[in-house]
Scaffold this motif. Structure first.
Motif, PDB file in Angstrom:
ATOM      1  N   VAL A   1      31.464  51.387  35.983  1.00  0.00           N
ATOM      2  CA  VAL A   1      33.033  52.090  35.516  1.00  0.00           C
ATOM      3  C   VAL A   1      33.841  51.809  36.767  1.00  0.00           C
ATOM      4  O   VAL A   1      35.043  51.334  36.774  1.00  0.00           O
ATOM      5  CB  VAL A   1      33.053  53.522  35.141  1.00  0.00           C
ATOM      6  CG1 VAL A   1      34.552  53.945  35.095  1.00  0.00           C
ATOM      7  CG2 VAL A   1      32.249  53.580  33.740  1.00  0.00           C
TER       8      VAL A   1
ATOM      9  N   VAL B   1      37.202  49.266  37.355  1.00  0.00           N
ATOM     10  CA  VAL B   1      38.464  49.968  37.679  1.00  0.00           C
ATOM     11  C   VAL B   1      39.009  49.441  38.984  1.00  0.00           C
ATOM     12  O   VAL B   1      40.198  48.842  39.126  1.00  0.00           O
ATOM     13  CB  VAL B   1      38.499  51.280  37.674  1.00  0.00           C
ATOM     14  CG1 VAL B   1      39.779  51.807  38.528  1.00  0.00           C
ATOM     15  CG2 VAL B   1      38.084  52.283  36.512  1.00  0.00           C
TER      16      VAL B   1
ATOM     17  N   THR C   1      42.214  46.608  39.421  1.00  0.00           N
ATOM     18  CA  THR C   1      43.537  47.514  40.227  1.00  0.00           C
ATOM     19  C   THR C   1      43.797  47.131  41.858  1.00  0.00           C
ATOM     20  O   THR C   1      44.779  47.328  42.494  1.00  0.00           O
ATOM     21  CB  THR C   1      43.486  48.992  40.262  1.00  0.00           C
ATOM     22  OG1 THR C   1      42.358  49.337  40.802  1.00  0.00           O
ATOM     23  CG2 THR C   1      43.462  49.223  38.913  1.00  0.00           C
TER      24      THR C   1
END
Length: 458
Positions: free
Chosen positions: A309, A313, A317
């Motif tokens: 996860v 992310v 980003t």
């Protein structure tokens, strides 16, 4: 278009790792020997690694959208056959075909991004690509654990393959509408296939890959070392042949100018290091939590959720972070990875479950690997010329896969040898072996940062 090709990439990457968790169940239900079970797991990886460069060139010659769909169709059909296999021999054969389908399909993803996105849109697309590429490893183990534990309708291990069939069918239907198609149905005006180069590279990758995936199972016999040595010689012969062909005005399988592209050599080095750490970390941690701590397939799979996860992310980003940070992201990522994997070893030391600190360390590994890998891949490809997209995509996809294999072989061997020297398999002895591997992984990650800085100065 991007959603379709990245979904296909994710699906194919899952199958590199999803079978690891299902392997014990497959062995029991199909009465497979140790060698057969090893080939079930490794057969996909062997053909996938060997044929990646060929798949990239096929797309360059016949059209990337068309070849991507052909590879997806082969992969989906092979997944169905794997899920319906009645014996180990059948399953091995279909896994080999499934890997070939992936090798045809996957290189087209990068080429389609390179040819259909420009500027900031290309950077964003490459960021999404790199996030999917590395998250697929951990996600494969998670999904494998979920599907095996669920035992849907009493089908045991079969859903780990059959899940690809409806997904692949949907992607094929949508892909025919959204992927670019060449005018008049004619092959793209491309280059020749460079058959001598293809044979040399295929032989070199085969001789490198097979001992890496089978050597540990066979206790590293003499043939495995001879194979690795011969592979090194053939890689040198291949490079010499390709350079000579380019000087004569021919059409090499991998254009030497791609490797001379600014930053490409550093990218290859860092991707090898990052993927070796990624592959080795996931493999030895799986061995520890299932063998040493006795976790179920589901719990073992969910162990990797924080890493997957957080990696996803951060991978999506990091481009929004301050510009002043961008050049330092990769070396910082390697150093953070070194600290985090060492933290995993310390948290699990003594045979315990690690408590909250192990999950903090898992998340740190995800952040570190994302920063080490995603910016490196994006920068290496963002400025590659469209005509070199196939060569660059095939090269970096192959490097990524070989890095994973090297990490699994090297650190898996270290773990198992250390465990054997400590005696019986118990939580404590497994934790001791894991700690040795985690500190070795930390050293590799640190070298990834330092070596990159040295090479860039040169």
């Amino acid at each position: 278009m991007l959603a379709v090709v990245l979904a296909a990439l994710f699906m194919a990457l899952l199958d590199v790792f999803i079978v690891n968790v299902a392997a014990p169940t497959i062995g029991t239900e199909l009465h497979a020997s140790g060698a057969e079970l090893q080939l079930v797991v490794a057969g996909y990886t062997i053909t996938y690694s060997v044929l990646l460069i060929t798949g990239a060139r096929l797309g360059d010659r016949f059209g990337h959208g068309r070849v991507h769909l052909a590879g997806m169709a082969l992969f989906t059909a092979a997944s169905l056959a794997c899920g319906l296999a009645q014996g180990a021999t059948e399953l091995i054969a279909f896994r080999l075909i499934q890997g070939a389908g992936s090798a045809v399909m996957i290189p087209q993803v990068l080429s389609l991004i390179q040819r259909n996105f420009v500027g900031e849109a290309r950077v964003k697309a490459l960021g999404a690509y790199s996030a999917v590429l590395a998250v697929g490893a951990a996600a494969g183990q998670i999904l494998g654990g979920v599907l095996v534990s669920a035992d849907l309708l009493g089908t045991g291990w079969r859903p780990v393959f059959l899940v690809n069939v409806p997904v692949g069918a949907v992607l094929l239907i949508i892909g025919r509408r959204v992927l670019p198609r060449e005018r008049g149905g004619e092959p793209e005006r491309g280059r020749g296939m460079d058959l001598p180069g293809l044979v040399l590279l295929g032989a070199a990758v085969s001789l490198f890959t097979v001992p890496l995936v089978l050597g540990q199972e066979e206790d590293w016999p003499l043939w495995s070392w001879l194979s690795l040595g011969t592979a090194a010689v053939l890689f040198a012969v291949f490079w010499r042949y390709e350079s000579g062909l380019a000087r004569r005005g021919g059409d090499p399988l991998i254009a030497p100018r791609v490797l001379r592209h600014p930053g490409m050599g550093l990218a290859v080095l860092r991707i090898l290091a990052a993927m070796a750490v990624n592959g080795g970390f996931l493999f030895v941690l799986t061995l520890h939590v299932q063998g040493g701590l006795g976790y179920s397939a589901l719990r073992a799979g969910l162990t990797f959720a924080p890493t997957a996860v957080v990696f996803g992310v951060v991978g999506l980003t990091w481009r929004r972070w301050p510009a002043a940070w961008q050049r330092a992201l990769a070396p910082t990522g390697f150093l953070l990875t070194a600290v985090a994997v060492a933290g995993v070893g310390l948290a699990l030391d003594g045979g315990g479950d690690g408590g909250v600190w192990v999950y903090v360390s898992y998340a740190g590994v995800g952040v570190g690997l994302a920063l080490a890998f995603s910016p490196t891949l994006t920068r290496a490809l963002a400025t590659v010329r469209p005509e070199d997209a196939a060569d660059a995509s095939g090269l970096l996809a192959t490097v990524t896969q070989l890095g994973q294999l090297t990490g699994v072989a090297a650190f898996g061997t270290l773990f198992l040898n250390r465990l054997e020297s400590l005696g019986a398999l118990e939580a404590y002895t497994s934790a001791e072996a894991l700690s040795a591997c985690m500190f070795a992984l930390a050293g590799t990650a640190a070298l990834g940062a330092v070596s990159g800085l040295v090479l860039r100065r040169r």
